[in-house]
Design a protein around this motif. Structure first.
Motif, short mmCIF file in Angstrom:
data_model
loop_
_atom_site.label_atom_id
_atom_site.label_comp_id
_atom_site.label_asym_id
_atom_site.label_seq_id
_atom_site.Cartn_x
_atom_site.Cartn_y
_atom_site.Cartn_z
N ILE A 279 2.10 -2.37 6.04
CA ILE A 279 0.76 -2.46 6.62
C ILE A 279 0.07 -1.11 6.41
O ILE A 279 0.21 -0.19 7.21
N TYR A 280 -0.63 -0.98 5.32
CA TYR A 280 -1.25 0.28 4.93
C TYR A 280 -2.77 0.21 4.96
O TYR A 280 -3.44 1.24 4.85
N ASN A 281 -3.31 -1.00 5.10
CA ASN A 281 -4.77 -1.17 5.18
C ASN A 281 -5.05 -2.39 6.05
O ASN A 281 -4.55 -3.48 5.76
N SER A 282 -5.83 -2.20 7.09
CA SER A 282 -6.03 -3.28 8.07
C SER A 282 -6.72 -4.50 7.45
O SER A 282 -6.40 -5.64 7.79
N GLU A 283 -7.65 -4.27 6.53
CA GLU A 283 -8.38 -5.40 5.94
C GLU A 283 -7.49 -6.19 4.98
O GLU A 283 -7.52 -7.42 4.95
N VAL A 284 -6.69 -5.50 4.19
CA VAL A 284 -5.76 -6.19 3.29
C VAL A 284 -4.77 -7.02 4.11
O VAL A 284 -4.48 -8.18 3.77
N TRP A 285 -4.25 -6.43 5.20
CA TRP A 285 -3.30 -7.15 6.03
C TRP A 285 -3.96 -8.35 6.71
O TRP A 285 -3.34 -9.42 6.82
N ARG A 286 -5.20 -8.21 7.13
CA ARG A 286 -5.90 -9.32 7.77
C ARG A 286 -6.05 -10.49 6.81
O ARG A 286 -5.83 -11.65 7.18
N ARG A 287 -6.38 -10.19 5.57
CA ARG A 287 -6.55 -11.27 4.59
C ARG A 287 -5.21 -11.90 4.24
O ARG A 287 -5.13 -13.11 4.01
#
Length: 315
Positions: A279-287
């Motif tokens: 989990i290094y980027n909140s938006e990437v993880w959200r998608r």
């Protein structure tokens, strides 16, 4: 799987479609197409982090970079609009033909390389570019090289918005390198003082003497799933990174079974240090979570094969 079709059967269908393109379709063909879309790892949607649109070549100002050697039907220009950075636009020329080209096989055999860089812009490349966009200070006044860059989205983005000192965008396939250079030419107006160049680069330690110990940062995506290239890739990292100061390699790519683990074992045995972050980027993880929980816009999404992990490697 639809109609009980096995994955192996559907993959043979992908190969058949590539080798024997057909202008007609039947109900059976349409059913097979649905199954192929589910099993194929070629992504048409990806994470959709950077907005893009197709551009009509006839309306481009960069007419000098349109290749006369390819019919217009076999390539397209895609304009990426970088979010949260004054809507900077990057123009990337890409191949769009959907069948095999015998010249591709000849080049792959001659140079002992793969052809994935010409297939499409892969999702991990977009995620790498997006991650770089959130780490602008990391690249400022640094010498950067992208390995196995494909069409070069991440490298071009770094060159356009991070104030890097120099960006080298490399690949081992001469056809891909031709596209990289055209894409550099098409975007030269947004690079400012950053020096940008293309390079044909194989992961062969013996061929790297001229640029050894030259780079502060290496970036790459989807470079670890060819196990036969692991050793050469690791040696390339050791050779290219500067020995003084802080230097690092930033890789993004899915786990893909045990492929990433075997690459990291090679990294460890070579004496390099690494960390892996999920989990290094909140938006990437959200998608990612959206795809896992029912978003059907990426119908064949599987975490193991599609979600890129962040690997940071240091000397």
């Amino acid at each position: 799987m639809e109609n009980g079709r096995k994955a192996s059967s559907l993959r043979w269908g992908i190969l058949r479609r590539a080798l024997i393109p057909s202008s007609s379709s039947t109900a059976s063909d349409e059913q097979s197409e649905k199954g192929i879309k589910r099993i194929s790892r070629k992504a048409n949607q990806g994470f959709s982090l950077i907005p893009f649109r197709l551009v009509d070549n006839a309306k481009l100002e960069h007419k000098e970079v349109i290749s006369p050697s390819l019919p217009k039907a076999t390539e397209a220009c895609v304009c990426y609009t970088l979010p949260n950075h004054n809507a900077t636009e990057l123009f990337l020329y890409q191949r769009v033909d959907n069948h095999a080209n015998l010249e591709d096989f000849k080049i792959c055999n001659t140079f002992d390389i793969d052809n994935t860089g010409l297939v499409c812009s892969w999702p991990s490349e977009e995620v790498l570019a997006y991650h770089c966009l959130s780490q602008l200070d990391l690249f400022r006044c640094k010498r950067v090289i992208e390995l196995g860059s494909g069409y070069g989205l991440a490298g071009l983005l770094v060159a356009a918005v991070t104030e890097a000192l120099e960006v080298v965008i490399s690949d081992g396939n001469p056809q891909v390198v031709d596209y990289i250079q055209r894409n550099i030419n098409a975007n030269s107006s947004v690079f400012g003082c950053t020096k940008v160049k293309s390079m044909m680069l194989h992961w062969n330690h013996e061929e790297l003497s001229d640029i050894s110990n030259s780079f502060d940062i290496i970036i790459a995506s989807d470079c670890t799933f060819f196990k036969e290239f692991h050793k050469g890739l690791v040696q390339t990292i050791k050779c290219l990174l500067k020995k003084e100061g802080h230097s690092e390699a930033i890789f993004l790519g899915p786990k893909r079974g045990n492929s990433l683990d075997e690459f990291l074992l090679e990294v460890k045995e070579s004496g390099l240090q690494f960390t892996v972050n999920e989990i290094y980027n909140s938006e990437v993880w959200r998608r990612h979570e959206s795809f896992v929980n029912g978003d059907t816009s990426w119908p064949n999404y599987e975490k193991d094969h599609c979600y890129p992990l962040l690997v940071r490697i240091t000397l």
